[in-house]
Design a protein around this motif. Structure first.
Motif, PDB file in Angstrom:
ATOM      1  N   LEU A   1      81.445  16.170 -70.140  1.00 54.20           N
ATOM      2  CA  LEU A   1      82.380  15.504 -70.771  1.00 54.20           C
ATOM      3  C   LEU A   1      82.510  13.598 -70.137  1.00 54.20           C
ATOM      4  CD1 LEU A   1      84.868  18.927 -71.760  1.00 54.20           C
ATOM      5  CD2 LEU A   1      83.873  16.337 -73.672  1.00 54.20           C
TER       6      LEU A   1
ATOM      7  N   VAL B   1      82.733  19.372 -84.859  1.00 56.48           N
ATOM      8  CA  VAL B   1      83.889  20.866 -84.447  1.00 56.48           C
ATOM      9  C   VAL B   1      83.723  22.203 -85.308  1.00 56.48           C
ATOM     10  CG1 VAL B   1      86.299  21.214 -85.089  1.00 56.48           C
ATOM     11  CG2 VAL B   1      86.002  18.923 -85.527  1.00 56.48           C
TER      12      VAL B   1
ATOM     13  N   TYR C   1      78.437  14.084 -80.714  1.00 58.38           N
ATOM     14  CA  TYR C   1      78.792  13.346 -81.245  1.00 58.38           C
ATOM     15  C   TYR C   1      78.947  11.413 -81.315  1.00 58.38           C
ATOM     16  CZ  TYR C   1      83.019  11.225 -83.647  1.00 58.38           C
ATOM     17  OH  TYR C   1      83.835  10.296 -84.547  1.00 58.38           O
ATOM     18  N   ALA C   2      78.873  12.104 -80.599  1.00 58.49           N
ATOM     19  CA  ALA C   2      78.934  10.285 -79.453  1.00 58.49           C
ATOM     20  C   ALA C   2      78.038   9.089 -79.898  1.00 58.49           C
ATOM     21  CB  ALA C   2      79.482  10.124 -77.995  1.00 58.49           C
TER      22      ALA C   2
ATOM     23  N   LEU D   1      81.814  14.649 -87.860  1.00 62.50           N
ATOM     24  CA  LEU D   1      82.670  15.213 -86.710  1.00 62.50           C
ATOM     25  C   LEU D   1      82.963  16.638 -87.717  1.00 62.50           C
ATOM     26  CD1 LEU D   1      85.475  15.103 -85.525  1.00 62.50           C
ATOM     27  CD2 LEU D   1      86.227  13.714 -87.719  1.00 62.50           C
TER      28      LEU D   1
ATOM     29  N   ILE E   1      81.856  23.711 -82.624  1.00 63.29           N
ATOM     30  CA  ILE E   1      82.604  24.806 -81.131  1.00 63.29           C
ATOM     31  C   ILE E   1      83.786  25.661 -82.084  1.00 63.29           C
ATOM     32  CG2 ILE E   1      85.124  23.500 -79.764  1.00 63.29           C
ATOM     33  CD1 ILE E   1      83.851  20.914 -80.195  1.00 63.29           C
TER      34      ILE E   1
ATOM     35  N   THR F   1      79.873  11.303 -71.254  1.00 63.95           N
ATOM     36  CA  THR F   1      79.574  11.203 -72.650  1.00 63.95           C
ATOM     37  C   THR F   1      80.998  10.104 -73.037  1.00 63.95           C
ATOM     38  OG1 THR F   1      79.027  13.343 -73.445  1.00 63.95           O
ATOM     39  CG2 THR F   1      80.441  11.822 -74.838  1.00 63.95           C
ATOM     40  N   LEU F   2      82.257  10.118 -72.502  1.00 63.00           N
ATOM     41  CA  LEU F   2      82.922   8.700 -72.440  1.00 63.00           C
ATOM     42  C   LEU F   2      82.438   7.521 -71.954  1.00 63.00           C
ATOM     43  CD1 LEU F   2      86.088   9.512 -72.732  1.00 63.00           C
ATOM     44  CD2 LEU F   2      86.685  10.050 -71.175  1.00 63.00           C
ATOM     45  N   HIS F   3      81.716   7.684 -70.548  1.00 62.27           N
ATOM     46  CA  HIS F   3      81.375   6.742 -69.620  1.00 62.27           C
ATOM     47  C   HIS F   3      80.171   6.155 -70.930  1.00 62.27           C
ATOM     48  CE1 HIS F   3      83.942   6.313 -66.692  1.00 62.27           C
ATOM     49  NE2 HIS F   3      84.292   7.209 -66.389  1.00 62.27           N
TER      50      HIS F   3
ATOM     51  N   TYR G   1      78.613  10.672 -85.091  1.00 61.52           N
ATOM     52  CA  TYR G   1      80.202   9.751 -86.193  1.00 61.52           C
ATOM     53  C   TYR G   1      79.660   8.792 -86.885  1.00 61.52           C
ATOM     54  CZ  TYR G   1      77.349   6.013 -84.056  1.00 61.52           C
ATOM     55  OH  TYR G   1      76.521   5.080 -84.142  1.00 61.52           O
TER      56      TYR G   1
ATOM     57  N   ILE H   1      80.033  16.989 -78.293  1.00 61.05           N
ATOM     58  CA  ILE H   1      81.052  15.668 -77.867  1.00 61.05           C
ATOM     59  C   ILE H   1      80.384  14.795 -77.832  1.00 61.05           C
ATOM     60  CG2 ILE H   1      82.425  14.465 -76.395  1.00 61.05           C
ATOM     61  CD1 ILE H   1      83.701  15.812 -78.563  1.00 61.05           C
TER      62      ILE H   1
ATOM     63  N   VAL I   1      81.669  22.348 -76.716  1.00 63.63           N
ATOM     64  CA  VAL I   1      82.327  21.359 -76.538  1.00 63.63           C
ATOM     65  C   VAL I   1      81.648  20.471 -76.128  1.00 63.63           C
ATOM     66  CG1 VAL I   1      84.594  20.518 -75.940  1.00 63.63           C
ATOM     67  CG2 VAL I   1      84.295  22.688 -76.032  1.00 63.63           C
TER      68      VAL I   1
END
Lengths: 171, 171
Positions: free
Chosen positions: B25, B102, B85-86, B98, B105, B28-30, B90, B82, B78
């Motif tokens: 996760l 969801v 999605y990223a 989205l 999940i 993915t954020l980075h 998206y 995610i 999750v």
């Protein structure tokens, strides 16, 4: 049939918990940290509702309990940890912030697994993950006003409280 | 005491599962999507190991099972949702991507809760979430070579397979 519909009701509310938890994560991804925190609050409301509905309708089910724990981990474990990581914790040296975020998620999972097995009613052992998640919402709101080390301290504090033997009466 | 150490061993490996899920996760954020996918694969390895260790040492515990489900939801529910999605989802109109993420999940949580309650041994009911997560790793790797609708179709397919009544023999 009515029983099935009633059970589905409570489980549907529980699933809304994880929907809001997931939306919190997606908001964090889009760097909309205020929305991410609000979604955690909405998940707290859903978590309060599903238990109430299940108890009122007398439909507390094993499946409901399992589902509840699973959703709680996403909404009050993963979502706030990733949110605070994205806001502040990423900036700590030596990946200390990353370690704190992952530690919080681990402690949350451990707490939920332990509580499910202990099967105690009347009181909680360790800080409930829903409360930890709820407490982290204002921390996120004031993340840029608070000193970084205080946010780190909050993460470590809530993590250890979750896996502690602290007894908290249920109301 | 030895029993406690053994049990801790299996639970520690299980916790590595959620550590890798959390790292996925964060990757993915980075926007490091390759690392995010590799962390999901590492979680798959951990998930295979903990069950083997628990069975070999004869220390299958209720707590271990609960912890396993909780970690599986993060690493194979999750994290891949995610990630995809990223990468791709998206961009779908009307938030369809989205909704698909969801939904995946939610289906993962539902499948884990149901399986824990059914308490069946010998076979799985519905596609195991670990397999769904593992299948989504190559989907992520080739995300930019595949047409978007195929990635969406894979998400919906694995979601519905998880909550299906499909029986899969355990090996």
């Amino acid at each position: 049939m009515l029983d099935f519909v009633n059970k589905s009701w409570a489980n549907t509310v529980t699933l809304f918990n994880i929907v809001f938890g997931s939306l919190s994560l997606v908001s964090t991804l889009h760097e909309d940290y205020q929305a991410a925190a609000i979604f955690i609050l909405l998940a707290v409301v859903m978590d309060g509702l599903d238990g109430r509905i299940a108890r009122k309708l007398g439909i507390i089910s094993d499946m409901g309990k399992e589902l509840d724990s699973l959703c709680d981990l996403v909404s009050f474990g993963v979502a706030p940890a990733i949110l605070l990581y994205a806001q502040v914790l990423y900036s700590f040296p030596y990946s200390l912030g990353l370690i704190a975020a992952v530690f919080y998620i681990m402690c949350g999972a451990f707490r939920l697994a332990r509580f499910n097995v202990l099967n105690i009613s009347g009181y909680f052992v360790g800080l409930p993950i829903t409360l930890a998640g709820a407490f982290l919402v204002p921390v996120s709101w004031f993340a840029y006003d608070l000193p970084d080390y205080l946010i780190m301290a909050a993460m470590v504090f809530f993590s250890t409280m979750m896996v502690s033997n602290l007894k908290i009466r249920k109301y």
